[in-house]
Design a protein around this motif. Structure first.
Motif, PDB file in Angstrom:
ATOM      1  N   ASN A 174       0.823  -1.312   0.191  1.00 35.92           N
ATOM      2  CA  ASN A 174      -0.334   0.093   0.391  1.00 35.92           C
ATOM      3  C   ASN A 174       1.035   1.164  -0.038  1.00 35.92           C
ATOM      4  O   ASN A 174       1.767   1.904   0.615  1.00 35.92           O
ATOM      5  CB  ASN A 174      -1.068   0.203   1.412  1.00 35.92           C
ATOM      6  CG  ASN A 174      -1.937   0.603   1.185  1.00 35.92           C
ATOM      7  OD1 ASN A 174      -1.523   2.392   0.600  1.00 35.92           O
ATOM      8  ND2 ASN A 174      -2.941   0.603   1.971  1.00 35.92           N
ATOM      9  N   THR A 176       0.291   3.863   0.112  1.00 37.73           N
ATOM     10  CA  THR A 176       0.206   5.833   0.862  1.00 37.73           C
ATOM     11  C   THR A 176       0.564   5.374   2.342  1.00 37.73           C
ATOM     12  O   THR A 176       0.093   6.238   3.202  1.00 37.73           O
ATOM     13  CB  THR A 176      -0.742   5.334   0.817  1.00 37.73           C
ATOM     14  OG1 THR A 176      -2.340   4.200   1.724  1.00 37.73           O
ATOM     15  CG2 THR A 176      -1.713   5.953  -0.513  1.00 37.73           C
ATOM     16  N   GLU A 177       0.898   4.161   2.661  1.00 39.72           N
ATOM     17  CA  GLU A 177       1.257   3.834   4.633  1.00 39.72           C
ATOM     18  C   GLU A 177       2.760   4.032   4.202  1.00 39.72           C
ATOM     19  O   GLU A 177       4.125   3.943   3.299  1.00 39.72           O
ATOM     20  CB  GLU A 177       1.143   2.640   4.499  1.00 39.72           C
ATOM     21  CG  GLU A 177      -0.702   3.144   4.778  1.00 39.72           C
ATOM     22  CD  GLU A 177      -0.773   1.262   5.000  1.00 39.72           C
ATOM     23  OE1 GLU A 177       0.161   0.208   4.678  1.00 39.72           O
ATOM     24  OE2 GLU A 177      -2.189   1.100   5.443  1.00 39.72           O
TER      25      GLU A 177
HETATM   26  C1  LIG Z   1      -4.070   2.145   2.270  1.00 40.13           C
HETATM   27  O1  LIG Z   1      -3.835   3.127   3.697  1.00 40.13           O
HETATM   28  C2  LIG Z   1      -4.627   3.813   4.017  1.00 40.13           C
HETATM   29  C3  LIG Z   1      -4.135   3.109   5.608  1.00 40.13           C
HETATM   30  O2  LIG Z   1      -4.528   2.414   6.034  1.00 40.13           O
HETATM   31  C4  LIG Z   1      -6.023   3.006   3.801  1.00 40.13           C
HETATM   32  O3  LIG Z   1      -7.067   3.737   3.974  1.00 40.13           O
HETATM   33  C5  LIG Z   1      -6.505   2.439   1.593  1.00 40.13           C
HETATM   34  O4  LIG Z   1      -7.355   2.102   1.820  1.00 40.13           O
HETATM   35  C6  LIG Z   1      -5.012   2.066   1.679  1.00 40.13           C
HETATM   36  N1  LIG Z   1      -5.316   1.941   0.299  1.00 40.13           N
HETATM   37  C7  LIG Z   1      -5.706   0.302  -0.661  1.00 40.13           C
HETATM   38  C8  LIG Z   1      -5.429   0.620  -1.675  1.00 40.13           C
HETATM   39  O5  LIG Z   1      -5.064  -0.462  -0.282  1.00 40.13           O
END
Ligand SMILES: *[C@@H]1O[C@H](CO)[C@@H](O)[C@H](O)[C@H]1NC(C)=O
Ligand SMILES: *[C@@H]1O[C@H](CO)[C@@H](O)[C@H](O)[C@H]1NC(C)=O
Ligand SMILES: *[C@@H]1O[C@H](CO)[C@@H](O)[C@H](O)[C@H]1NC(C)=O
Length: 416
Positions: A174, A176-177
């Motif tokens: 992921n 964004t983390e």
């Molecule tokens: C990535 O992680 C964030 C925070 O945990 C979450 O809000 C988001 O939906 C995730 N994105 C994906 C593509 O899994």
């Protein structure tokens, strides 16, 4: 000696949390763990934080009493040795020399042997080998993954347990983390960070420091600790916590000449002078310490396994090897990798990878047409930069036979 590697592991940062994979009875399990620790106080002028137990004085992080190091990332006891490769990444060698390692390739950080204080015979040793793989981000490089091999040997014991830890090629990560570590160990039931492992009586502790956001490998009987902190992709410019790799070796560690000293390990040995990389540049007649490190990695041709850009690195190694004027070529083309402003221009304005343009420059020096049009275009776009010391676009004559600007596809099938 190095053939008997009993444990090896890879820490891979995909994005700034913790994913741990393990294989049980041939079945793969993935364990994700997120660490978003706050670390220590905000301290430096750039807004960087110190590690939790460090203090901040005059905008500088200070290690606790009795310790030394770079308190934004690692403090060690005064008599222990420390090498770190952090930030852009800058390497601070065991002998304290500084340079920047500017290429998107895998390279050996160090290779050393320590006593195993847990050995029954009293003659046991531990051997360590650590590789780092860089990745390009906005014209600069950061350490993206770390591969650690540990071997436990004892002349009194003919038996050993084989342990291997490695990463799979692609993870689902992921983006964004932050602090999203992917680490994987394979040894029966062991999972990175979940348990201690014992190899011939030596306890190996793979863990996550959730306060400071490190994936850590601690081997107390061998006096060694290796840590890795990922780059925080949410903050491209201002990393609040210095990302990178740290290697702490015990006072009694040994680096064998021709195996673990510079240039066989980028970290060198503790007795090296602070001028290690500058001395190397002078010895080779290279323009500076960063091109000296670049030259030595190209000459070493380290294995590029698990590196997404393995093909491009191999191409650099091959072009370097086939050059009849390696020093002149690195002095002429090296800035394409080592100058961050040029790198960023190539990446963002010319929409190419600096290593491709560097390879094209090496090829041009051998009258090979590979990448010629891309090099000419990069020279046209980035040539006006003060730091551009390479050929002017008008001086680059691409072979007429090349009618398209496309590059040869597979690096493996690369021929001149
Ligand atoms: C990535 O992680 C964030 C925070 O945990 C979450 O809000 C988001 O939906 C995730 N994105 C994906 C593509 O899994
Ligand atoms: C801070 O130092 C104490 C005492 O040495 C230690 O127990 C603790 O684990 C350290 N905390 C962190 C986050 O490093
Ligand atoms: C080093 O480079 C300089 C200038 O480029 C040259 O004059 C000199 O001969 C070179 N020395 C060696 C040992 O190659």
């Amino acid at each position: 000696m190095w053939g008997k590697l009993l444990l090896s592991c890879v820490l891979v940062c995909a994005l700034p949390v913790a994913v741990v994979s393990s294989e049980r009875d041939g079945e793969q399990a993935t364990h994700q763990k997120i660490t978003m620790g706050k670390s220590g106080p905000v301290c430096t002028k750039q807004g960087r934080k110190c590690v939790f137990n460090a203090t901040c004085e005059d905008n500088r992080c200070r290690c606790p009493a009795g310790q030394r190091g770079q308190a934004e990332i690692e403090c060690v006891n005064k008599r222990e040795h420390l090498c770190y490769i952090a930030g852009d990444p800058h390497i601070r060698a065991f002998g304290k020399a500084l340079a920047t390692i500017a290429l998107p390739c895998r390279f050996r950080a160090t290779r050393f042997v320590t006593k195993n204080v847990a050995s029954h015979s009293g003659h046991g040793t531990c051997s360590f080998e650590v590789y780092a793989t860089n990745e390009l981000l906005r014209g600069r490089y950061v350490v993206r993954s770390v591969h650690i091999s540990v071997g436990i040997s004892d002349p009194a014991s003919m038996t050993h347990t084989a342990v291997e830890v490695y990463k799979t090629v692609e993870y689902n990560v992921n983006d964004t983390e932050i602090y999203n570590y992917q680490a994987r160990t394979i040894h029966r039931d062991s999972i990175w960070g979940s348990s201690k492992d014992t190899l011939d009586g030596v306890t190996i502790v793979p863990s996550f420091d959730e306060v400071n956001n490190f994936a850590t490998l601690d081997i107390p009987a061998c006096g060694t600790r290796i840590k890795y902190r990922a780059f925080d992709r949410r903050r491209a410019k201002h990393q609040k916590q210095l990302p990178g790799l740290t290697i702490q070796a015990p006072q009694q560690a040994t680096w064998y000449a021709g195996l673990g000293d510079y240039p066989f390990g980028a970290c060198g040995v503790p007795s090296d002078p602070r001028s290690l990389y500058n001395d190397r540049a002078a010895q080779l007649n290279l323009t500076n310490d960063n091109t000296a490190v670049l030259y030595d990695i190209l000459a070493e041709e380290p294995d590029q396994k698990d590196n997404r850009l393995a093909g491009k690195c191999s191409r650099s190694f091959n072009l370097f090897k086939s050059s009849t004027q390696q020093i002149d070529d690195i002095n002429y083309c090296g800035f394409l990798l080592t100058d961050p402003r040029v790198g960023r221009c190539i990446e963002e304005e010319a929409a190419r990878l600096p290593i491709d343009i560097f390879n094209a420059c090496l090829a041009m020096r051998q009258n090979a047409g590979y990448g010629c049009f891309a090099l000419r275009r990069a020279a046209r776009i980035c040539g006006p930069l003060e730091d551009w010391t390479g050929p002017a676009s008008g001086d680059i004559n691409c072979p007429r036979l090349l009618v398209s600007t496309t590059e040869p596809p597979a690096p493996e099938s690369f021929v001149f």
